[in-house]
Design an enzyme around this catalytic site. Sequence first.
Site, mmCIF file in Angstrom:
data_model
loop_
_atom_site.group_PDB
_atom_site.id
_atom_site.type_symbol
_atom_site.label_atom_id
_atom_site.label_comp_id
_atom_site.label_asym_id
_atom_site.label_seq_id
_atom_site.Cartn_x
_atom_site.Cartn_y
_atom_site.Cartn_z
ATOM 1 N N HIS A 27 -24.751 -2.689 3.646
ATOM 2 C CA HIS A 27 -23.293 -2.638 3.818
ATOM 3 C C HIS A 27 -22.987 -2.204 5.246
ATOM 4 O O HIS A 27 -23.563 -1.222 5.726
ATOM 5 C CB HIS A 27 -22.655 -1.571 2.914
ATOM 6 C CG HIS A 27 -22.476 -1.962 1.510
ATOM 7 N ND1 HIS A 27 -21.338 -2.566 1.051
ATOM 8 C CD2 HIS A 27 -23.276 -1.814 0.443
ATOM 9 C CE1 HIS A 27 -21.452 -2.772 -0.259
ATOM 10 N NE2 HIS A 27 -22.627 -2.324 -0.639
ATOM 11 N N TYR B 90 7.173 -8.302 6.055
ATOM 12 C CA TYR B 90 7.596 -8.214 7.447
ATOM 13 C C TYR B 90 7.964 -9.596 7.999
ATOM 14 O O TYR B 90 9.009 -9.769 8.633
ATOM 15 C CB TYR B 90 6.466 -7.591 8.286
ATOM 16 C CG TYR B 90 6.737 -7.568 9.759
ATOM 17 C CD1 TYR B 90 7.546 -6.587 10.320
ATOM 18 C CD2 TYR B 90 6.185 -8.532 10.606
ATOM 19 C CE1 TYR B 90 7.795 -6.565 11.686
ATOM 20 C CE2 TYR B 90 6.429 -8.521 11.967
ATOM 21 C CZ TYR B 90 7.236 -7.536 12.498
ATOM 22 O OH TYR B 90 7.498 -7.507 13.850
ATOM 23 N N GLN C 233 11.935 -11.314 9.199
ATOM 24 C CA GLN C 233 12.137 -11.489 10.634
ATOM 25 C C GLN C 233 13.494 -12.109 10.983
ATOM 26 O O GLN C 233 14.104 -11.730 11.958
ATOM 27 C CB GLN C 233 11.010 -12.322 11.251
ATOM 28 C CG GLN C 233 9.749 -11.545 11.454
ATOM 29 C CD GLN C 233 9.981 -10.332 12.354
ATOM 30 O OE1 GLN C 233 10.288 -10.464 13.528
ATOM 31 N NE2 GLN C 233 9.870 -9.141 11.778
#
Length: 132
Positions: free
Chosen positions: A64, A125, A129
Amino acid sequence: MEKRWKSSKNSVYSLGYHIIWCPKYRRKVLTEEIQKRLKELLLLKAKSLGIEIQTMETMTDHVHLFIKAKPVDAPHFIVGQLKGYTSRYLRKEFPKLRSRLPTLWTRSYYIESVGRISEKNIKKYIENQKNV
């Protein structure tokens, strides 16, 4: 305190990847001694590539990594470089790996981009806009 963003001449970025890969056939061949050397090799190669390994853990049958990279470095390229470099040196230094496996690593891997802003918040978001 670590700076959240990095910048280059043309961009501001924060790219993190969680990467996982396994030995061929998921064999448990990564002994403690091999894991120690694997970590050293990964840090050396990461430094030469200009990427940062933020966190790393190895088990007997998989690896990992959480890395930070530049936008010009393709994730597939990074993984290929790390796997190829470590395979070459580990198989040379630990001959038992050559006798047990045709190649050290599988061709496959898992990768996921990791960020501080969730997918849900990014979509929200962008959708908002026009309202700004």
